[in-house]
Scaffold this motif. Structure first.
Motif: not given
Length: 407
Positions: A58, A60-61, A64, A105
């Motif tokens: 993932d 996206d996470s 971060r 998330r």
């Protein structure tokens, strides 16, 4: 599939994210007894191998989490006023920050995250297809079926206490102090802005001789600050986490002969624990999370999916568990190695799990020379940048401060 995950730590949240990413049709609820942002401990540490998996699973996470992390370079081993060095690097971040990122998330993916809710009885979830126990080493879910899981819990001999400090360490630091009552040591690393994680450890004999069995929290903290004053350099230890003072503990080693029973699956510390001296607890919980999510994706039939998860991941964990037990045993007998200088102790620590060819010792001796250590650092930095580019990570060059290498 209707899934209930008991425990909103890194493992539970990341399982929910991973399962939802693979099948948005899953109805997933994460239940956490504590309020948002509350957490035990201070920081987590990890390496490239976890980042590689996070970016594949993932991105996206992962971005971060990486943006909120600190880079630490090299390890320092301090003994009798001497400092020795071990090459390498890693990443660390505040555990609370990690939970905030993963919670957000999960919410973004329409996962129901419920805080301030305790789970005492699984009968409340009779309509769930799958219950995931991610509620830690003292898992109440696991305890309800301890015989079915084949649970075995053993306690380590040493005492340890998990503290924070406002002394910011740039490197991963092991500091050993010889007190009149016996050896005490800590390992520390940066975990968030202005704060480092610091775990203090000692033998039970030293712990009792210092009176930690009857000292109150403040008195005990002041004594530790006095013992490690030379390393804290005027800074203080921080005890309170979640509003409560830190407590001295013995490491709880959890093993299970199976990680599932009926429709209940264990992940993370509920399934297994690994000693904190190898820094793998969070990484392994997140690996479990991805493994269980992938098995559910691979097999429509739940029993088959749980069988695959149990068979594959328990087998893969065995070498790490063996390494963790060996590391714990080494630190429980650390006074066998403290009669040498810092360089010798550093090598003994690095080689505590064996399997080191003879040239590794010569490399270790060479990298105690500043110019050769800087050369090794340049090699490590190039490797880190290569891996960051390969996994699609946004570079953080310039935002990270390298450890001082001119010593």
């Amino acid at each position: 599939m209707k899934i209930v995950c008991v425990g909103g730590g890194p493992g539970g949240l990341y399982f929910a994210i991973s399962a939802k990413r693979r099948d948005a049709g899953h109805d997933i609820t994460v239940i956490e007894r504590d309020p948002p942002g509350a957490t035990y401990g201070w920081g987590v540490v990890y390496w490239d191998n976890l980042l590689d998996m996070l970016f594949r699973n993932d991105a996206d996470s992962a971005r971060r989490l990486r943006a909120a992390s600190r880079l630490w370079e090299q390890q320092q081993i301090r003994l009798r006023g001497q400092t020795a060095w071990l090459s390498g690097y890693g990443f660390s971040m505040g555990r609370g920050t990690m939970l905030d990122i993963l919670t957000q998330r999960a919410l973004d993916l329409d996962i129901d995250v419920q805080h301030r809710r305790s789970v005492e009885d699984l009968s409340d979830f009779a309509d769930a297809d799958l219950i995931v126990a991610a509620d830690g080493a003292g898992s109440r879910v696991r305890q309800q079926y301890a015989d079915d899981f084949g649970t075995q819990v053993d306690l380590g001999r040493n005492r340890y206490i998990w503290l924070g400090t406002d002394k910011v360490f740039d490197s991963f630091v092991f500091a050993f102090e010889d007190t009149p009552e016996g050896w005490m040591w800590f390992h520390a690393y940066p975990s968030s802005a202005g704060i480092s994680t610091c775990i203090v450890e000692c033998s039970p004999q030293t712990w009792e001789a210092h009176g930690f069995d009857h000292r109150d929290a403040e008195d005990g903290l002041q004594l530790l600050e006095k013992i490690f004053a030379g390393h804290l350099e005027g800074h203080s230890f921080i005890s309170a986490a979640r509003g409560e003072p830190a407590r001295w503990l013995r490491f709880m080693q959890v093993r299970n002969t199976t990680w599932y029973h009926d429709n209940v699956a264990l992940i993370g510390d509920a399934a297994h624990t690994t000693h904190f001296t190898i820094g793998s607890g969070t990484r392994l919980a997140m690996i479990d999370a991805v493994g269980l999510a992938q098995s559910l994706y691979n097999h429509e039939d739940l029993p088959t999916a749980l069988q695959e998860y149990d068979r594959v991941h328990r087998t893969e964990l065995r070498p790490t568990q063996a390494a963790a037990r060996t590391s714990m045993a080494w630190f429980e007998n650390v006074d066998r190695y403290t009669d040498q200088n810092a360089t010798g102790l550093a090598y003994a620590m690095a080689a505590r799990q064996g399997q080191h060819p003879p040239w590794v010792y010569q490399h270790h001796i060479a990298t105690q020379i500043p110019v050769l250590r800087r050369a090794q650092h340049a090699i490590d930095s190039a490797r880190r940048r290569y891996l960051a580019v390969r996994r699609g990570e946004v570079p953080f060059i310039g935002a990270e401060r390298s450890a001082a290498l001119s010593r």
